[in-house]
Design a protein around this motif. Sequence first.
Motif, PDB file in Angstrom:
ATOM      1  N   LYS A  95      32.448  15.434 -31.794  1.00 54.72           N
ATOM      2  CA  LYS A  95      31.148  14.820 -31.500  1.00 54.72           C
ATOM      3  C   LYS A  95      30.530  15.338 -30.202  1.00 54.72           C
ATOM      4  O   LYS A  95      29.413  14.955 -29.860  1.00 54.72           O
ATOM      5  N   HIS A  96      31.262  16.196 -29.483  1.00 51.41           N
ATOM      6  CA  HIS A  96      30.767  16.667 -28.196  1.00 51.41           C
ATOM      7  C   HIS A  96      30.251  18.102 -28.229  1.00 51.41           C
ATOM      8  O   HIS A  96      30.068  18.720 -27.175  1.00 51.41           O
ATOM      9  N   MET A 100      25.685  17.199 -27.022  1.00 55.35           N
ATOM     10  CA  MET A 100      25.491  15.915 -26.379  1.00 55.35           C
ATOM     11  C   MET A 100      23.994  15.591 -26.351  1.00 55.35           C
ATOM     12  O   MET A 100      23.137  16.484 -26.383  1.00 55.35           O
ATOM     13  N   SER A 129      25.820  11.369 -28.467  1.00 60.64           N
ATOM     14  CA  SER A 129      25.893  12.696 -29.076  1.00 60.64           C
ATOM     15  C   SER A 129      24.871  12.844 -30.190  1.00 60.64           C
ATOM     16  O   SER A 129      24.459  11.865 -30.818  1.00 60.64           O
ATOM     17  N   ASN A 171      25.597  18.369 -34.590  1.00 63.04           N
ATOM     18  CA  ASN A 171      27.034  18.631 -34.683  1.00 63.04           C
ATOM     19  C   ASN A 171      27.443  18.952 -36.114  1.00 63.04           C
ATOM     20  O   ASN A 171      28.180  19.909 -36.372  1.00 63.04           O
TER      21      ASN A 171
END
Length: 778
Positions: free
Chosen positions: A420-421, A424, A449, A454
């Motif tokens: 999830k990073h 951001m 996020s 992503n």
Amino acid sequence: MKNRTIRPFLTAILSFLTFAMLLSGCGKVKPSESTPDSNDTTETTSQGDLLTPEEYEESITGAPWTRQNHLYIHYLRTDASTYPEWDLWVWQKVPRDLQGHAIDYFMQDQSGVIFAVDLTHPELLGATKIGFLLVLKASKNKTEGMWVSDASANVYVNDIPNLTRPDGTIHIFCTEGNSLLYTFFYEGAEAEDPFLNDTGQLESRTNVDSSSTSAYPVAQTSPDFANNAGVGYQIQVSSFADSDGDGLGDINGITAKLDYIESLNVNAIWLTPIQECESYHGYDTIDYYKIDARFGTLADYRNLIFEAHKRDIRVIMDLVVNHTSKNNLWFTRSAQVKTTKDMHGNDVSYRDLYHWKYSTTELDEPWYRFGTTNYYYYAKFSSGMPELNYDNQTTRDFMVDVAKYWLGFGVDGFRIDAVKHIYMKDEVAVNSNDVVEDYDSVKGIDYSSDRGKNINFFKEFNKRIKANYPNAFLVGENFDGYDQRIAPYLAGMDALLDFPSYYHFVNNTFHAKENNANTEGTSVIPSKINTYNSKRQGKAIISGFTSNHDVERALNHANNEITGTGSNTTEHHTHITNTNIETKNKRALVYNGAMILQPGLTWVYYGDEIGMSGNITPNNAENAPADAIGQDWNEDRFYRQPMKWVEVGAEDQEMTTNFKFSGYSVPLDDYNKNHLHSVSLQEDEQFSFLNKMRAIMALKGNSQYKDFFIKGTYQGISDNGNVMAWRYSYNGQSISIYCNFSNANVNLSGTLPGTVVYRTAPTNPHQTLEPYGIAIYK
């Protein structure tokens, strides 16, 4: 920039420079000559004309002030009057990660001030990798925060034995604000400055629409893992098995223990990061293509994969894709605004691999100023771990190349850290309309996020590697306790580590805070299966785990106190003692068993199979550096204690680890040290925790019933509220599993199948399930 040149090349270059100086002569003033003492400061400044870089190199070769087995760090600042404000902090990084000591400079010349590092110092003797910081002395007096250093990150000198010049010395040269980009040869006080007259033209560029959902479809789930892998085993490399006696776990130690791992009936092993990195845990990559020397060599890793495959054990590499170390060559080249050519001859800019923002006023964290430039790089989790810019296609291509390299090498897939990073919320412009808010009120940090971006990245990443390696397996880490929030990521990967089950399972089973144990089996798990499959064309792999390197160990987790109601609960760490340990172990066994026998691929964390605890011991003078005493720093190391192969005090410690990092030790806690039976003892005990776990793992990992768990259709079974019950149907047959999460006997309802597949208490009546017992029928 770091130079990996080997000694013969250094010798050839220096011989050439010396020959050139003999031809040309110099007659210019050489550096002031004095005998260095690394604890004394002698400011001696050259006068007269400056030497050329070639002349300077010749002048320091064999100079009277140099000594063999010394590393000389030259540091040039714009304002010479500020030199007394700075000193050097230096430490051994490999093979022993020690705390370090301070050194003052001993002389000054046209290269700046010079620090003499004695490589025969007891803290540095035998070092193959050394770390250093050029530190503002005043910042050491701060009661909070980090020291102020020239690089804002640790700087490392690698391969020490092969950097030595013919005169037995090593020299590196740093300039103000750029010590991370040191050189091994003097380049002059007027080194090329790519930022000269720049007013913002060197910000990083973007050329990817990361909000586009149409570019890549969902890739096929790995057929191999979907059909053959039921039980995995996670290994903290540093703590598992030490083959060479240096105290740190390593790759060869794992290879030596493959027969033990095979006896656990596992189908895959997942190793914490082994690529070159800064930390002992490995989640700050320096070189994606290199095995960290602390853990072994490329040949060692190849042999591990070969031996594992001989045993039908797949090997999963832990891959950190969201950020790198500042010492990563990609970053140092990015900071230097370097370019290269791709395979088609096109220019590729390293600058665009990371986020760079121009500002003449100071920016707030997570933007950090690089040196004395007006450029700031984005680093969400630490100034030493800059985030990669995936809005640039080159970055995506580079990471796909990394994955394909290792798949070609023989690995079977990747555990992707912190999925999830990648994007951001405050990293790039948010325009995907799919942001997950996540604000840490304790730290005051916004970890929100951009989930849409992503997912789009991982759809591309997975599809591109599957084009060449269709059996490759991707399992993502998303530290989030809710199925609905993490499930969308399955569009980009085969599986997700099941944090929702880890966090909510004990709530529902032992404590009945949200639901009860029976509802967990009849409602929660079926809902999870449907939710996950809906994101992956019906082919998601649920990937539960007993515990892992970031959370409470299974023994603690199963016995921890939980307060609060519903999902608004708090888990309180329980310090495991030997009191009532039989009951504590029973709770851990039913918890482990229920997790292992869930659908999909379940990971057993090393040591959970023998009932290791993860008791957190407060930092004290015996296990931590002085400034950590009374703080909670690095407490997670107690989830990563040494595997207990033999009893403490045994003459042969049989690869038991014993290491330190940055002044912290990683010892066995009091229960593991004094009460827990080791692997060697439990092997010979018929009803040991290890042998009970081995039997449960065999059902799903290596038995005639394996296909039921991996390929069967799940259905919950209604029963007593304290009993979690479910069945798998496969090829016209079924097996039924019952787990009692109460401390009392339970009479199971209905007509049970007649064949007993497994029972924790095989002598009990057919319908009776003992406290914390497991029964499986066919």
